[in-house]
Write a protein that holds these residues in place. Sequence first.
Motif, short mmCIF file in Angstrom:
data_model
loop_
_atom_site.label_atom_id
_atom_site.label_comp_id
_atom_site.label_asym_id
_atom_site.label_seq_id
_atom_site.Cartn_x
_atom_site.Cartn_y
_atom_site.Cartn_z
N THR A 92 0.79 -1.22 -0.01
CA THR A 92 -0.03 -0.12 -0.20
C THR A 92 0.84 1.20 -0.07
O THR A 92 0.48 2.00 -0.60
CB THR A 92 -0.91 -0.05 1.22
OG1 THR A 92 -1.65 -1.34 1.18
CG2 THR A 92 -1.94 1.26 1.30
N SER A 93 1.98 1.09 0.69
CA SER A 93 2.81 2.34 0.91
C SER A 93 3.32 2.80 -0.63
O SER A 93 3.59 3.79 -1.07
CB SER A 93 3.94 2.08 1.72
OG SER A 93 3.72 2.10 3.12
N LEU A 96 0.70 4.26 -2.58
CA LEU A 96 0.48 5.78 -2.24
C LEU A 96 1.55 6.60 -2.63
O LEU A 96 1.27 7.84 -3.07
CB LEU A 96 0.19 5.86 -0.51
CG LEU A 96 -0.97 5.02 -0.01
CD1 LEU A 96 -0.72 5.08 1.51
CD2 LEU A 96 -2.23 5.76 -0.36
N ASN A 153 1.12 5.79 6.02
CA ASN A 153 0.17 5.73 5.31
C ASN A 153 -1.07 6.70 5.61
O ASN A 153 -1.65 7.27 4.58
CB ASN A 153 -0.36 4.10 4.88
CG ASN A 153 0.75 3.53 4.07
OD1 ASN A 153 1.83 4.16 3.84
ND2 ASN A 153 0.53 2.17 4.26
N LEU A 154 -1.61 6.55 6.76
CA LEU A 154 -2.95 7.21 7.19
C LEU A 154 -2.62 8.47 7.40
O LEU A 154 -3.33 9.42 6.85
CB LEU A 154 -3.38 6.56 8.40
CG LEU A 154 -4.75 6.98 8.74
CD1 LEU A 154 -5.91 7.16 7.96
CD2 LEU A 154 -5.17 6.52 10.29
N THR A 157 -1.46 10.49 3.88
CA THR A 157 -2.66 10.28 3.15
C THR A 157 -3.75 11.43 3.50
O THR A 157 -4.34 12.50 2.80
CB THR A 157 -3.44 9.24 2.87
OG1 THR A 157 -2.55 8.23 2.68
CG2 THR A 157 -4.54 9.24 1.73
N VAL A 164 -8.96 9.58 3.54
CA VAL A 164 -8.29 8.36 3.74
C VAL A 164 -8.00 8.00 2.31
O VAL A 164 -7.23 6.79 2.59
CB VAL A 164 -8.89 7.46 4.52
CG1 VAL A 164 -9.08 7.79 6.06
CG2 VAL A 164 -10.20 6.94 3.91
N SER A 165 -8.41 8.46 1.12
CA SER A 165 -7.82 8.04 0.12
C SER A 165 -7.28 9.05 -0.84
O SER A 165 -7.19 10.00 -0.60
CB SER A 165 -8.88 7.36 -0.95
OG SER A 165 -9.92 8.40 -1.10
N THR A 166 -6.35 8.36 -1.91
CA THR A 166 -5.73 9.45 -2.62
C THR A 166 -6.56 10.19 -3.81
O THR A 166 -7.57 9.61 -3.98
CB THR A 166 -4.68 8.76 -3.49
OG1 THR A 166 -5.16 7.53 -4.21
CG2 THR A 166 -3.36 8.13 -2.58
N GLN A 267 -6.65 3.31 -1.33
CA GLN A 267 -7.28 3.72 0.43
C GLN A 267 -5.92 3.26 1.07
O GLN A 267 -5.27 2.40 1.06
CB GLN A 267 -8.43 2.53 0.63
CG GLN A 267 -9.61 2.78 -0.31
CD GLN A 267 -10.32 4.10 -0.14
OE1 GLN A 267 -10.25 4.53 1.13
NE2 GLN A 267 -11.03 4.73 -1.06
N SER A 268 -5.71 4.01 2.14
CA SER A 268 -4.52 4.24 3.00
C SER A 268 -4.48 3.04 3.91
O SER A 268 -3.71 2.66 4.36
CB SER A 268 -4.41 5.58 3.68
OG SER A 268 -5.69 5.65 4.36
#
Length: 349
Positions: A92-93, A96, A153-154, A157, A164-166, A267-268
């Motif tokens: 996820t990182s 992001l 991440n959270l 973002t 909480v999403s890009t 989503q983070s």
Amino acid sequence: MTSTGQPAAPPTDERLLRTSPLRKLLGRPELGSVVGAIAVFLFFAIVADSFLQASSLGTVLYAASTIGIMAAPVALLMIGGEFDLSAGVMVTSSALISSMFSYQMTANVWVGVFVSLLVTLGFGAFNGFMLTRTKLPSFIITLGTFLMLTGLNLGFTKLISGTVSTKAIGNMEGFDSARKVFASYLTIGDVELKVTILWWAALVAIATWILIRTRFGNWIFAVGGEADAARAVGVPVIRTRIGLYLGVAFAAWVSGQHLLFSYDVVQSGEGVGNELIYIIAAVIGGCLITGGYGSAIGSAIGAIIFGMTSKGIVYAEWNPDWFKFFLGAMLLLATLLNHWVRKRAEATK
């Protein structure tokens, strides 16, 4: 002093002993997972009518590929005697970083993709460096990385995007070409296959070649079997471990780009818990938790078992809540079967 007059028997070199095909088969780490995969396939072929349809098998392979891309380097890391609990969040990182860098810098998305590659490899190098310098267990080191990346991440973002999403990057320059590389479809007959299957096959082939055909592969087995003994005979233990963590980071980058270019937003909070799935796939595929034993091909078979189970439950129209039960049962049975196979192989030597 008496002499029998008989010449002394030459010393026996076990490397020159001829091994029967059955003994070679019993010695393969992925044997137990092959038996398990056949059993799972037959089971869902009987209970789910749509399981054998070509489109269903394509979906199963896609589900397996998203796990198998990470399971291959995680298997090598486990053969080397270490874990990486940050692998799931690292995916996820990576996604992001690509998305936010491209959006904030208004750059071609390929710039963000390569920045993400460098940063993600930095995470892997950090894990390897901290492990070799502090001598702490990899469980502690990578657990710390897992928590830090989850928070970053959270935090980043929400700080940059306000949610909480890009932001969506689907209309940015370079997006279409990047999607072709990381998230396109291949049509074979009536079946659509995701390009992740090719990434998965390539990573398993490279990992298998490294294990079987290269000096680095011998170092991995040596470090996982007994690190001190390996160091005593000249194996570069530190370099080997850092290289294994870099391999996990590279696979996390590939998985992260697939995640981003499949949907164009990330989503983070995604990825938490996936690290256990990668480890379980490697264990089902024959890797020992204690290190020094396993194969990349076994991790691929473990991923296929995951894919068949997760999608087979859907095709059988069962409650998906049972997935975790099947997961636990498969892990236990695979571990017991691998243990039994190893005992039989050792008994026949």
